[in-house]
Scaffold this motif. Sequence first.
Motif, PDB file in Angstrom:
ATOM      1  N   GLN A  68      -2.449   9.842   2.189  1.00 32.42           N
ATOM      2  CA  GLN A  68      -2.306  11.079   2.425  1.00 32.42           C
ATOM      3  C   GLN A  68      -3.524  12.095   2.150  1.00 32.42           C
ATOM      4  O   GLN A  68      -3.571  13.068   1.751  1.00 32.42           O
ATOM      5  N   LEU A 124      -4.181   4.014  -2.456  1.00 29.71           N
ATOM      6  CA  LEU A 124      -3.574   3.281  -3.681  1.00 29.71           C
ATOM      7  C   LEU A 124      -2.769   2.279  -3.164  1.00 29.71           C
ATOM      8  O   LEU A 124      -2.271   2.129  -2.083  1.00 29.71           O
ATOM      9  N   ASP A 167       0.759  -1.148   0.167  1.00 33.75           N
ATOM     10  CA  ASP A 167      -0.086  -0.061  -0.010  1.00 33.75           C
ATOM     11  C   ASP A 167       0.739   1.539  -0.077  1.00 33.75           C
ATOM     12  O   ASP A 167       1.963   1.277   0.789  1.00 33.75           O
ATOM     13  N   LEU A 168       0.349   2.111  -0.489  1.00 33.56           N
ATOM     14  CA  LEU A 168       0.804   3.674  -0.473  1.00 33.56           C
ATOM     15  C   LEU A 168       0.498   4.302   0.456  1.00 33.56           C
ATOM     16  O   LEU A 168      -0.517   3.899   1.346  1.00 33.56           O
ATOM     17  N   LYS A 169       1.279   5.283   1.114  1.00 29.53           N
ATOM     18  CA  LYS A 169       0.868   6.085   2.289  1.00 29.53           C
ATOM     19  C   LYS A 169      -0.243   6.797   2.078  1.00 29.53           C
ATOM     20  O   LYS A 169      -0.699   7.459   0.877  1.00 29.53           O
TER      21      LYS A 169
END
Lengths: 462, 462
Positions: free
Chosen positions: B68, B73, B64-66
């Motif tokens: 924000q 995402l 997973d992406l951070k």
Amino acid sequence: MLNKKMTTNNNYYNPKQMAIREKVFNTIIRCFKRHGAETIDTPVFELKETLTGKYGEDSKLIYDLKDQGGELLSLRYDLTVPFARYLAMNKITNIKRYHIAKVYRRDNPAMTRGRYREFYQCDFDIAGQYDAMIPDAECLKIVHEILNELDLGDFRIKVNDRRILDGMFAVCGVPDDKFRTICSTVDKLDKMSWEDVKKEMVNEKGLSEEAADQIGEYVSMQGGMDLAERLLQDHKMSQSKQACAGLSDIKLLFKYLQLFHVTDKVVFDLSLARGLDYYTGVIYEAVLTQAGTVSAANEAQNDTNAEESVSVGSVAGGGRYDGLVGMFDPKGRRVPCVGVSIGIERIFSIMEQKAEASPQKVRTTEVQIMVASAQKNLLEERLQLISELWNAGIKAELMYKKNPKLLSQLQYCEEAGIPLVAILGEQELKDGVVKLRVVATREEVDISRADLISEIKRRTEA
Amino acid sequence: MLNKKMTTNNNYYNPKQMAIREKVFNTIIRCFKRHGAETIDTPVFELKETLTGKYGEDSKLIYDLKDQGGELLSLRYDLTVPFARYLAMNKITNIKRYHIAKVYRRDNPAMTRGRYREFYQCDFDIAGQYDAMIPDAECLKIVHEILNELDLGDFRIKVNDRRILDGMFAVCGVPDDKFRTICSTVDKLDKMSWEDVKKEMVNEKGLSEEAADQIGEYVSMQGGMDLAERLLQDHKMSQSKQACAGLSDIKLLFKYLQLFHVTDKVVFDLSLARGLDYYTGVIYEAVLTQAGTVSAANEAQNDTNAEESVSVGSVAGGGRYDGLVGMFDPKGRRVPCVGVSIGIERIFSIMEQKAEASPQKVRTTEVQIMVASAQKNLLEERLQLISELWNAGIKAELMYKKNPKLLSQLQYCEEAGIPLVAILGEQELKDGVVKLRVVATREEVDISRADLISEIKRRTEA
């Protein structure tokens, strides 16, 4: 907008776009290879700390990965910093390499929370301790070759040197600690008028009006080797050792560029600044000069979020960065580097627009022939024939139906731009021939099975 | 280990590795294009929800992406799900495409916090409503062509069908809700003995011993079209409509494969299961059968963390997934698909080991000639000549020194494998010739400047 039709979505590319991209990549890679470059690959993630402090104000655009308790990772912001780190890590002191890969940046983070941009960079760099300006001149030759071959319209390559800029700031009375910020303002001259740039220098950055005016005189200067010679005699500029070193190198650079026969496109331009912190010597930027293509490029920027730090009409840029590798070496060992980055996303956009404007269709495959049947129950014969063609290296397709209509097979060829059709029928099978049809002219001729492969090659591999 | 010398670090690839990779990619892309495939590109990130529920137990490996504050995402886990989403999003019902790109997975998250793996996948898929088994047969033909051309040693392509597995489970008395988990256990037969597999079925998954034994009989069966025919008559198997549909398709598949002359490498193997949830019909997997290369492949898995769900010695796999696109279409419209993924990272490792074992050096550039000088003060003449060569499309290098020694120029050629040297000296310049030296034989011959380019081409573009 015609362009919209091709662009399905940001970061999604359809076969037509990919075909154009492949052509552009091939031209560029061919050039890099002609100049003897190797290629490397680096991971898409770097340690967050590796990227910190390399990009000046742009650092806010770095995209971080989720903290999962391990190392803090960021997505690579460009290919230059990973390259420098690769050299330091592997103690490489000499390499000529190209690298074409995707980099990632946050979209203006204040405005669009969490959105990101993904785009290709396309870099060529020469690392090593060499005699002055020889690799630098080769980088400009490469830009010249690529832009010529891509046929994007007329272009100029602006050249300057960080040492000339710094020397100029010094002799114009800019305080040392304001060099970088004043440099950023000068960098805006391709988008803003001198009046606005001066206003920013004086009102926002606190520079004296006198200093600003002196800068104004210099940054309006453009020329060739003659300008470098004149500035070496300039009573103010010649007081700066740095500026003189830069000017001598510009002279040498032009000498080599003359031998390469590319000076017609190169201009020494004191207003060229380029934003990134890591440049230490010569810098350059190629811009398209034709109004049509410039506006296309401009548009590309809005459409596909083209590359940062590339100004309007700019399609390539780079320079010398002799200090970056040392920042990653435990002992600070320096490896001088010079390189160029091709503004590939902008070039893609221009090529897409050109393709849309052209009456000729973009082919998305290279298929030479369709294996078709004129009657029912010939699937097995088609499979057998296409297998022979594939084994002989012929690019061939057939319709995945037991009994396709001849007309729909021919229509498929027209749509896909397939130039030839091999038509099988009972009679042809009996006679040991194939009816070869030329799609464009509708000409048909019987070819013996034994001669088919060479006939296809003769007609399609011209 | 010899291999270690080439591998500088995980996800970093040096020029030698990249040269090998490029060769492998070229072979594979040439094959995909021969079969008329287009290519597309999709972003490296997908919405987290897109990936959810597609990979069964492997979902824990999604990265997973951070967060924000925007969309959640994840990094793409494979190229199949993004492809399916691309089709649904753009309402594409027919396409034959290849896609070569990187995918990302977490390393066993419990053990190595935050670490990730980045590797290439290399997929070919045919989407569309077509007559049975024609595109499926083409996928197997492609695997056959690629493995032949890469010359990795002997191989087998195992074939089975999800419907045959499900039918078999049904007639052996496996409860419906245990099909998937029992299927995962069967999938381990290439790494575990039947005894251990049976133990897992009975002790861990609670299957009756009798059912397990019946499965055991079936999964030991291997054959060709004959086996499919026999099983269609099998009193138990023939009770399952699903199994019969699968068996009829296997028969048809073998008929087409016979026309392609590839049945010597293809085996119908009832133990082939493949883990992923989305397969609905025929499945296949190619394995190398030579002991040497299998152990090399095995090693590759440890070294570079080769692709998931690819068993020991496996170098390609795929199958039919008719339901996946519909999962992304708002109206659930189905687009039947069949595809194959080449286990490219494992192939790279095998090719690297072969290269290390070979006495022949891997060239990392394609440079045809070095422009050298025999005396001092000839830099300008070298620059002029190399510029002519570049402009004529010749791949050429020169040393970035004003006065390099002839010996060091010749040594550079030996190390880099550059076959020719063009040597300039005062005498040659006077005579309007170039001394052409063949590095391997040390033969030297004077060539007029007018003939130089054609002579270089003649000697290096054979």
